[in-house]
Structure formats: structure tokens, C-alpha cells
Design a protein around this motif. Structure first.
Motif, PDB file in Angstrom:
ATOM      1  N   GLU A  86      -4.708   3.415  -5.833  1.00 59.01           N
ATOM      2  CA  GLU A  86      -4.629   4.601  -4.974  1.00 59.01           C
ATOM      3  C   GLU A  86      -3.185   4.889  -4.586  1.00 59.01           C
ATOM      4  OE1 GLU A  86      -7.337   4.427  -1.616  1.00 59.01           O
ATOM      5  OE2 GLU A  86      -8.868   3.515  -2.907  1.00 59.01           O
ATOM      6  N   GLN A  87      -2.434   3.832  -4.269  1.00 58.32           N
ATOM      7  CA  GLN A  87      -1.025   4.005  -3.928  1.00 58.32           C
ATOM      8  C   GLN A  87      -0.275   4.615  -5.108  1.00 58.32           C
ATOM      9  OE1 GLN A  87       1.534   0.613  -4.109  1.00 58.32           O
ATOM     10  NE2 GLN A  87       2.743   1.288  -2.349  1.00 58.32           N
ATOM     11  N   GLN A  88      -0.526   4.105  -6.301  1.00 57.77           N
ATOM     12  CA  GLN A  88       0.128   4.597  -7.504  1.00 57.77           C
ATOM     13  C   GLN A  88      -0.164   6.090  -7.709  1.00 57.77           C
ATOM     14  OE1 GLN A  88       2.065   2.522  -9.482  1.00 57.77           O
ATOM     15  NE2 GLN A  88       2.712   4.389 -10.490  1.00 57.77           N
ATOM     16  N   GLU A  89      -1.427   6.475  -7.541  1.00 58.83           N
ATOM     17  CA  GLU A  89      -1.803   7.886  -7.702  1.00 58.83           C
ATOM     18  C   GLU A  89      -1.089   8.766  -6.675  1.00 58.83           C
ATOM     19  OE1 GLU A  89      -6.073   8.055  -7.424  1.00 58.83           O
ATOM     20  OE2 GLU A  89      -6.314   6.746  -9.182  1.00 58.83           O
ATOM     21  N   GLU A  90      -1.024   8.288  -5.426  1.00 62.07           N
ATOM     22  CA  GLU A  90      -0.345   9.072  -4.389  1.00 62.07           C
ATOM     23  C   GLU A  90       1.144   9.225  -4.703  1.00 62.07           C
ATOM     24  OE1 GLU A  90       0.800   8.716   0.292  1.00 62.07           O
ATOM     25  OE2 GLU A  90      -1.248   8.164  -0.258  1.00 62.07           O
ATOM     26  N   LEU A  91       1.776   8.148  -5.143  1.00 57.53           N
ATOM     27  CA  LEU A  91       3.205   8.223  -5.473  1.00 57.53           C
ATOM     28  C   LEU A  91       3.459   9.153  -6.655  1.00 57.53           C
ATOM     29  CD1 LEU A  91       4.272   4.499  -4.980  1.00 57.53           C
ATOM     30  CD2 LEU A  91       4.798   6.446  -3.490  1.00 57.53           C
ATOM     31  N   GLU A  92       2.592   9.109  -7.641  1.00 53.08           N
ATOM     32  CA  GLU A  92       2.762   9.998  -8.795  1.00 53.08           C
ATOM     33  C   GLU A  92       2.612  11.463  -8.386  1.00 53.08           C
ATOM     34  OE1 GLU A  92       0.194   8.518 -11.901  1.00 53.08           O
ATOM     35  OE2 GLU A  92       1.448   6.728 -12.176  1.00 53.08           O
ATOM     36  N   ARG A  93       1.676  11.758  -7.470  1.00 55.70           N
ATOM     37  CA  ARG A  93       1.527  13.135  -6.966  1.00 55.70           C
ATOM     38  C   ARG A  93       2.749  13.532  -6.149  1.00 55.70           C
ATOM     39  NH1 ARG A  93      -3.562  11.348  -5.747  1.00 55.70           N
ATOM     40  NH2 ARG A  93      -3.060  11.160  -3.547  1.00 55.70           N
ATOM     41  N   ARG A  94       3.185  12.632  -5.273  1.00 56.25           N
ATOM     42  CA  ARG A  94       4.300  12.947  -4.376  1.00 56.25           C
ATOM     43  C   ARG A  94       5.608  13.152  -5.139  1.00 56.25           C
ATOM     44  NH1 ARG A  94       5.090  10.606   1.629  1.00 56.25           N
ATOM     45  NH2 ARG A  94       2.836  10.741   1.523  1.00 56.25           N
ATOM     46  N   TYR A  95       5.785  12.390  -6.205  1.00 57.16           N
ATOM     47  CA  TYR A  95       7.022  12.452  -6.983  1.00 57.16           C
ATOM     48  C   TYR A  95       6.820  13.166  -8.322  1.00 57.16           C
ATOM     49  CZ  TYR A  95       8.984   9.453  -3.442  1.00 57.16           C
ATOM     50  OH  TYR A  95       9.422   8.951  -2.242  1.00 57.16           O
ATOM     51  N   ASP A  96       5.825  14.024  -8.400  1.00 59.37           N
ATOM     52  CA  ASP A  96       5.560  14.834  -9.592  1.00 59.37           C
ATOM     53  C   ASP A  96       5.506  14.024 -10.873  1.00 59.37           C
ATOM     54  OD1 ASP A  96       5.369  17.262  -8.172  1.00 59.37           O
ATOM     55  OD2 ASP A  96       7.543  17.486  -8.181  1.00 59.37           O
ATOM     56  N   GLY A  97       4.803  12.907 -10.840  1.00 61.72           N
ATOM     57  CA  GLY A  97       4.622  12.096 -12.042  1.00 61.72           C
ATOM     58  C   GLY A  97       5.843  11.332 -12.480  1.00 61.72           C
ATOM     59  N   SER A  98       6.835  11.215 -11.617  1.00 63.18           N
ATOM     60  CA  SER A  98       8.068  10.498 -11.941  1.00 63.18           C
ATOM     61  C   SER A  98       7.776   9.073 -12.388  1.00 63.18           C
ATOM     62  CB  SER A  98       8.984  10.470 -10.713  1.00 63.18           C
ATOM     63  OG  SER A  98      10.041   9.560 -10.882  1.00 63.18           O
ATOM     64  N   ASP A  99       8.571   8.581 -13.304  1.00 61.81           N
ATOM     65  CA  ASP A  99       8.442   7.202 -13.777  1.00 61.81           C
ATOM     66  C   ASP A  99       8.952   6.190 -12.765  1.00 61.81           C
ATOM     67  OD1 ASP A  99       7.215   7.675 -16.156  1.00 61.81           O
ATOM     68  OD2 ASP A  99       9.043   7.651 -17.351  1.00 61.81           O
ATOM     69  N   GLU A 100       9.454   6.662 -11.628  1.00 56.36           N
ATOM     70  CA  GLU A 100      10.041   5.745 -10.658  1.00 56.36           C
ATOM     71  C   GLU A 100       9.005   5.009  -9.819  1.00 56.36           C
ATOM     72  OE1 GLU A 100      13.474   6.908  -8.564  1.00 56.36           O
ATOM     73  OE2 GLU A 100      14.079   8.318 -10.101  1.00 56.36           O
ATOM     74  N   ALA A 101       7.742   5.433  -9.875  1.00 50.55           N
ATOM     75  CA  ALA A 101       6.704   4.736  -9.122  1.00 50.55           C
ATOM     76  C   ALA A 101       6.445   3.383  -9.779  1.00 50.55           C
ATOM     77  CB  ALA A 101       5.421   5.565  -9.098  1.00 50.55           C
ATOM     78  N   PRO A 102       6.203   2.318  -8.975  1.00 43.91           N
ATOM     79  CA  PRO A 102       5.990   0.982  -9.549  1.00 43.91           C
ATOM     80  C   PRO A 102       4.726   0.924 -10.393  1.00 43.91           C
ATOM     81  CG  PRO A 102       5.489   0.991  -7.216  1.00 43.91           C
ATOM     82  CD  PRO A 102       6.067   2.334  -7.527  1.00 43.91           C
ATOM     83  N   LYS A 103       4.790   0.218 -11.485  1.00 46.73           N
ATOM     84  CA  LYS A 103       3.640   0.068 -12.373  1.00 46.73           C
ATOM     85  C   LYS A 103       3.187  -1.383 -12.373  1.00 46.73           C
ATOM     86  CE  LYS A 103       4.094   4.228 -14.415  1.00 46.73           C
ATOM     87  NZ  LYS A 103       4.320   5.172 -13.377  1.00 46.73           N
ATOM     88  N   GLY A 104       1.878  -1.609 -12.460  1.00 45.11           N
ATOM     89  CA  GLY A 104       1.345  -2.957 -12.585  1.00 45.11           C
ATOM     90  C   GLY A 104       1.500  -3.785 -11.320  1.00 45.11           C
ATOM     91  N   LEU A 105       0.823  -4.917 -11.323  1.00 44.08           N
ATOM     92  CA  LEU A 105       0.889  -5.844 -10.196  1.00 44.08           C
ATOM     93  C   LEU A 105       1.519  -7.144 -10.651  1.00 44.08           C
ATOM     94  CD1 LEU A 105      -2.594  -5.374  -8.506  1.00 44.08           C
ATOM     95  CD2 LEU A 105      -0.387  -4.578  -7.708  1.00 44.08           C
ATOM     96  N   ASP A 106       2.494  -7.594  -9.919  1.00 41.48           N
ATOM     97  CA  ASP A 106       3.156  -8.849 -10.226  1.00 41.48           C
ATOM     98  C   ASP A 106       2.320  -9.988  -9.654  1.00 41.48           C
ATOM     99  OD1 ASP A 106       4.840 -11.132 -10.167  1.00 41.48           O
ATOM    100  OD2 ASP A 106       6.600  -9.841 -10.182  1.00 41.48           O
ATOM    101  N   PRO A 107       1.950 -10.965 -10.476  1.00 45.02           N
ATOM    102  CA  PRO A 107       1.132 -12.074  -9.962  1.00 45.02           C
ATOM    103  C   PRO A 107       1.867 -12.951  -8.953  1.00 45.02           C
ATOM    104  CG  PRO A 107       1.785 -12.482 -12.234  1.00 45.02           C
ATOM    105  CD  PRO A 107       2.228 -11.086 -11.892  1.00 45.02           C
ATOM    106  N   GLN A 108       3.183 -12.762  -8.804  1.00 38.27           N
ATOM    107  CA  GLN A 108       3.950 -13.537  -7.837  1.00 38.27           C
ATOM    108  C   GLN A 108       3.914 -12.943  -6.426  1.00 38.27           C
ATOM    109  OE1 GLN A 108       5.197 -16.505  -8.806  1.00 38.27           O
ATOM    110  NE2 GLN A 108       4.162 -15.976 -10.707  1.00 38.27           N
ATOM    111  N   ILE A 109       3.231 -11.808  -6.259  1.00 38.77           N
ATOM    112  CA  ILE A 109       3.134 -11.181  -4.942  1.00 38.77           C
ATOM    113  C   ILE A 109       1.950 -11.783  -4.185  1.00 38.77           C
ATOM    114  CG2 ILE A 109       2.773  -9.023  -3.685  1.00 38.77           C
ATOM    115  CD1 ILE A 109       3.991  -7.538  -6.084  1.00 38.77           C
ATOM    116  N   SER A 110       2.206 -12.202  -2.954  1.00 36.85           N
ATOM    117  CA  SER A 110       1.140 -12.685  -2.063  1.00 36.85           C
ATOM    118  C   SER A 110       0.686 -11.499  -1.221  1.00 36.85           C
ATOM    119  CB  SER A 110       1.666 -13.784  -1.146  1.00 36.85           C
ATOM    120  OG  SER A 110       2.099 -14.882  -1.900  1.00 36.85           O
ATOM    121  N   PHE A 111      -0.591 -11.149  -1.317  1.00 39.10           N
ATOM    122  CA  PHE A 111      -1.098  -9.955  -0.651  1.00 39.10           C
ATOM    123  C   PHE A 111      -1.857 -10.251   0.627  1.00 39.10           C
ATOM    124  CE2 PHE A 111      -0.315  -7.986  -4.734  1.00 39.10           C
ATOM    125  CZ  PHE A 111       0.072  -6.715  -4.380  1.00 39.10           C
ATOM    126  N   LEU A 112      -1.850  -9.249   1.495  1.00 41.77           N
ATOM    127  CA  LEU A 112      -2.693  -9.187   2.672  1.00 41.77           C
ATOM    128  C   LEU A 112      -3.490  -7.892   2.567  1.00 41.77           C
ATOM    129  CD1 LEU A 112      -0.077 -10.159   5.401  1.00 41.77           C
ATOM    130  CD2 LEU A 112      -1.874 -11.617   4.454  1.00 41.77           C
TER     131      LEU A 112
END
Length: 168
Positions: free
Chosen positions: A23-49
Motif C-alpha cells: 500500500e505504501q508503494q502504491e501511494e508513493l507511486e501515485r504521489r510521485y507520478d510513478g517515479s522510480d525513486e520509490a523503494p522497491k522490495g523488502l529487505d530481510p534485514q529490516i526489523s518491523f513493527l
């Protein structure tokens, strides 16, 4: 009205994390007109909450260690229907506590210049603007921030489950 918000640790492959980050990715792509600058994929080294209200996942945030003592807040996101109720502040505070527990004294983060609500959150919680770093070098939309964490002041807020109340 008071709403009970639960914040719990979750692995990067948890369905709630995957859904919220998509959902975050979709929002960023809309906000930035599909720019490639939005982060792609999930890094397994990230600890999430993950923040939940009545068992529904409503937001997430992650911590990624960059080097000893330095971490980055990643994938901070709250669903639009739950914004403005303190969920992002609770998530950010919980990420800071998780960082302190891992002896991280400096937290960095990146957000976009078209995200004034995120910029306001970070500045109001003590983050100061720094030059872009690491993978954000050369990004025309990136704004980076940093905060020094006092390790001795780490409250015991991060557990496998954390209950907090947010005023609605």
C-alpha cells in the motif's frame, strides 16, 4: 473517543507487513507520478513493527542497522483512514526504543519532498535535516533526517506486544 493501539514485532515476510508495504508503494507511486525513486522490495534485514487497532493492521515501521550504532527508520506507513490519531508517533517512538535496545545511538531516515505530513512528523519529534546519504544520493525528491538517541534513557516500551492508547 479512545482507541486501543497494539504495536508488535513482525518479520518482513509477515502478511501484514507485505500488505502495508505494498500500500505504501502504491501511494508513493501515485504521489510521485510513478517515479522510480520509490523503494522497491523488502529487505530481510529490516526489523518491523506493526500497529493494530482491534486486530486490524493499520501501520508499520522498520529498523535497519546501517553500521554499529547507526540505524535507519524504514517503511514508515499508516493507512490513510488511521492518520492524524497518533499512530505514526507511537510507531516512531517504538522504533526508537527498539534502536536503543540494540545500542543504536543515531537514527537516520529518508522521506520525499512531496510528503509534508511526514516531514512535519519527523521535525516535530526531534529529527534534523542532514545531507542525503547512501542509496538516496542523486535522488531529486529525497530529504534525509537524523536524530541522536540517548541510550541511557531507553524506556521499556518495545516488547513482543505493546499496548498504548491513542486519542481520537
Amino acid at each position: 473517543m479512545t482507541v486501543l493501539t497494539e504495536i508488535e514485532a513482525a518479520p518482513p515476510y509477515a502478511p501484514a507487513v507485505i500488505a502495508l508495504c505494498a500500500e505504501q508503494q502504491e501511494e508513493l507511486e501515485r504521489r510521485y507520478d510513478g517515479s522510480d525513486e520509490a523503494p522497491k522490495g523488502l529487505d530481510p534485514q529490516i526489523s518491523f513493527l506493526v500497529a493494530r487497532i482491534e486486530s486490524e493492521p493499520v501501520g508499520c515501521a522498520g529498523l535497519q542497522l546501517l553500521e554499529p550504532g547507526v540505524g535507519e527508520v524504514r517503511r514508515m506507513y499508516v493507512r490513510p483512514a488511521h492518520r492524524g490519531h497518533g499512530v505514526s508517533r507511537m510507531l516512531l517512538a517504538a522504533v526508537e526504543d527498539m534502536a536503543r535496545a540494540r545500542a543504536v545511538h543515531t537514527l537516520r531516515l529518508e522521506t520525499g519532498d512531496l510528503q509534508p505530513e511526514a516531514i512535519g512528523l519527523y521535525q516535530s519529534t526531534g529529527y534534523r535535516r542532514i545531507p542525503v546519504f547512501g542509496p538516496y544520493l542523486g535522488s531529486v525528491h529525497s530529504l534525509c533526517f537524523e536524530k541522536y538517541l540517548h541510550l541511557q534513557a531507553a524506556p521499556a516500551r518495545v516488547r513482543s506486544s505493546l499496548l498504548r492508547e491513542a486519542d481520537r
